[in-house]
Design a protein around this motif. Sequence first.
Motif, PDB file in Angstrom:
ATOM      1  N   LYS A   5       0.853  -1.196   0.000  1.00  0.00           N
ATOM      2  CA  LYS A   5       0.000   0.000   0.000  1.00  0.00           C
ATOM      3  C   LYS A   5       0.879   1.232   0.000  1.00  0.00           C
ATOM      4  CE  LYS A   5      -4.032  -1.764   2.448  1.00  0.00           C
ATOM      5  NZ  LYS A   5      -4.933  -1.575   3.575  1.00  0.00           N
ATOM      6  N   SER A   6       0.470   2.221  -0.743  1.00  0.00           N
ATOM      7  CA  SER A   6       1.207   3.481  -0.757  1.00  0.00           C
ATOM      8  C   SER A   6       0.895   4.275   0.510  1.00  0.00           C
ATOM      9  CB  SER A   6       0.826   4.305  -1.989  1.00  0.00           C
ATOM     10  OG  SER A   6      -0.503   4.788  -1.868  1.00  0.00           O
ATOM     11  N   TYR A   7       1.768   5.217   0.820  1.00  0.00           N
ATOM     12  CA  TYR A   7       1.574   6.123   1.949  1.00  0.00           C
ATOM     13  C   TYR A   7       0.212   6.816   1.838  1.00  0.00           C
ATOM     14  CZ  TYR A   7       2.300  10.280   4.870  1.00  0.00           C
ATOM     15  OH  TYR A   7       2.167  11.274   5.806  1.00  0.00           O
ATOM     16  N   GLU A   8      -0.102   7.307   0.643  1.00  0.00           N
ATOM     17  CA  GLU A   8      -1.351   8.043   0.427  1.00  0.00           C
ATOM     18  C   GLU A   8      -2.572   7.160   0.684  1.00  0.00           C
ATOM     19  OE1 GLU A   8       1.922  10.178  -1.220  1.00  0.00           O
ATOM     20  OE2 GLU A   8       1.314   8.122  -1.661  1.00  0.00           O
ATOM     21  N   THR A   9      -2.509   5.894   0.271  1.00  0.00           N
ATOM     22  CA  THR A   9      -3.624   4.970   0.494  1.00  0.00           C
ATOM     23  C   THR A   9      -3.797   4.683   1.982  1.00  0.00           C
ATOM     24  OG1 THR A   9      -3.299   3.940  -1.663  1.00  0.00           O
ATOM     25  CG2 THR A   9      -4.514   2.655  -0.025  1.00  0.00           C
ATOM     26  N   ILE A  10      -2.691   4.451   2.677  1.00  0.00           N
ATOM     27  CA  ILE A  10      -2.742   4.172   4.122  1.00  0.00           C
ATOM     28  C   ILE A  10      -3.333   5.364   4.868  1.00  0.00           C
ATOM     29  CG2 ILE A  10      -1.324   3.748   6.174  1.00  0.00           C
ATOM     30  CD1 ILE A  10       0.651   2.300   4.178  1.00  0.00           C
ATOM     31  N   LEU A  11      -2.895   6.561   4.511  1.00  0.00           N
ATOM     32  CA  LEU A  11      -3.397   7.780   5.149  1.00  0.00           C
ATOM     33  C   LEU A  11      -4.888   7.967   4.885  1.00  0.00           C
ATOM     34  CD1 LEU A  11      -2.794  10.388   6.723  1.00  0.00           C
ATOM     35  CD2 LEU A  11      -2.135  11.439   4.556  1.00  0.00           C
ATOM     36  N   GLN A  12      -5.310   7.796   3.650  1.00  0.00           N
ATOM     37  CA  GLN A  12      -6.722   7.971   3.291  1.00  0.00           C
ATOM     38  C   GLN A  12      -7.603   6.950   4.003  1.00  0.00           C
ATOM     39  OE1 GLN A  12      -7.364  10.729   1.758  1.00  0.00           O
ATOM     40  NE2 GLN A  12      -9.517  10.355   1.991  1.00  0.00           N
ATOM     41  N   GLU A  13      -7.158   5.690   4.041  1.00  0.00           N
ATOM     42  CA  GLU A  13      -7.924   4.643   4.734  1.00  0.00           C
ATOM     43  C   GLU A  13      -8.050   4.965   6.221  1.00  0.00           C
ATOM     44  OE1 GLU A  13      -6.031   0.898   3.915  1.00  0.00           O
ATOM     45  OE2 GLU A  13      -6.917   0.757   1.903  1.00  0.00           O
ATOM     46  N   SER A  14      -6.992   5.486   6.824  1.00  0.00           N
ATOM     47  CA  SER A  14      -7.037   5.842   8.239  1.00  0.00           C
ATOM     48  C   SER A  14      -8.071   6.927   8.499  1.00  0.00           C
ATOM     49  CB  SER A  14      -5.666   6.300   8.717  1.00  0.00           C
ATOM     50  OG  SER A  14      -5.731   6.747  10.047  1.00  0.00           O
ATOM     51  N   LYS A  15      -8.085   7.964   7.659  1.00  0.00           N
ATOM     52  CA  LYS A  15      -9.042   9.061   7.837  1.00  0.00           C
ATOM     53  C   LYS A  15     -10.480   8.559   7.766  1.00  0.00           C
ATOM     54  CE  LYS A  15      -6.179  12.862   6.094  1.00  0.00           C
ATOM     55  NZ  LYS A  15      -6.001  13.870   5.040  1.00  0.00           N
ATOM     56  N   ILE A  16     -10.719   7.541   6.951  1.00  0.00           N
ATOM     57  CA  ILE A  16     -12.080   7.017   6.762  1.00  0.00           C
ATOM     58  C   ILE A  16     -12.463   5.989   7.826  1.00  0.00           C
ATOM     59  CG2 ILE A  16     -13.542   5.664   5.190  1.00  0.00           C
ATOM     60  CD1 ILE A  16     -11.891   6.954   2.876  1.00  0.00           C
ATOM     61  N   LYS A  17     -11.516   5.115   8.213  1.00  0.00           N
ATOM     62  CA  LYS A  17     -11.855   3.947   9.029  1.00  0.00           C
ATOM     63  C   LYS A  17     -11.430   3.999  10.495  1.00  0.00           C
ATOM     64  CE  LYS A  17     -11.427   0.817   5.081  1.00  0.00           C
ATOM     65  NZ  LYS A  17     -10.662  -0.304   4.522  1.00  0.00           N
TER      66      LYS A  17
END
Length: 191
Positions: A95-107
């Motif tokens: 997973k890219s940094y951006e994907t990990i960050l976005q998933e965290s903000k949502i979940k």
Amino acid sequence: MKNTIKLITLFAFPIIAIFATESEIQNTFRGIDFSSTEVQKVQSMEITIPKIAKRVDSIHNTDKYPITFFKADCIQEKDCFSLLISVLAIPHSLKSYETILQESKIKDFGSTPYEMNKWMELTSFKTDKTTILFGPGELLGNKINAFYYFKDTKETYKVTINLIYHPNFQDEEWKNILLHSFLIIDSISIK
């Protein structure tokens, strides 16, 4: 909830509190002592954790990246405070940094988290990509997620500090808990 609402007006507090003398800062909260700490190494990361926290190393079930947990539970039955810190080292190939960050903000939060820009300005260690989020936990308490992309190993380190408590802390205690949480984040380095 009172502490969560109060924090919105306290973003600058940890900056000011760092300059307070040691004797002005409360270090023990409902059985969890932040004054006695030790440096822990997780992959390429070093982080300073309260000694009272027990360490458990694990592997992600599906993606097989390492996860390390540090847990300190409340001692009292009525006034509870638990501290759970996790460190994940996620390869960029998964997973890219951006994907990990976005998933965290949502979940990862009970509502939209805040970016702790003041904290990021003050932390001793930063990577090319660094973000710190704060918000309510999924069920109880509050959560801090810090993300560091380390280009040498092509990994994103995700550090989560869960502050789970009931009942709410008094304002002064909560300010000190936030300060200690900042100091944990500030202790991080990746080599």
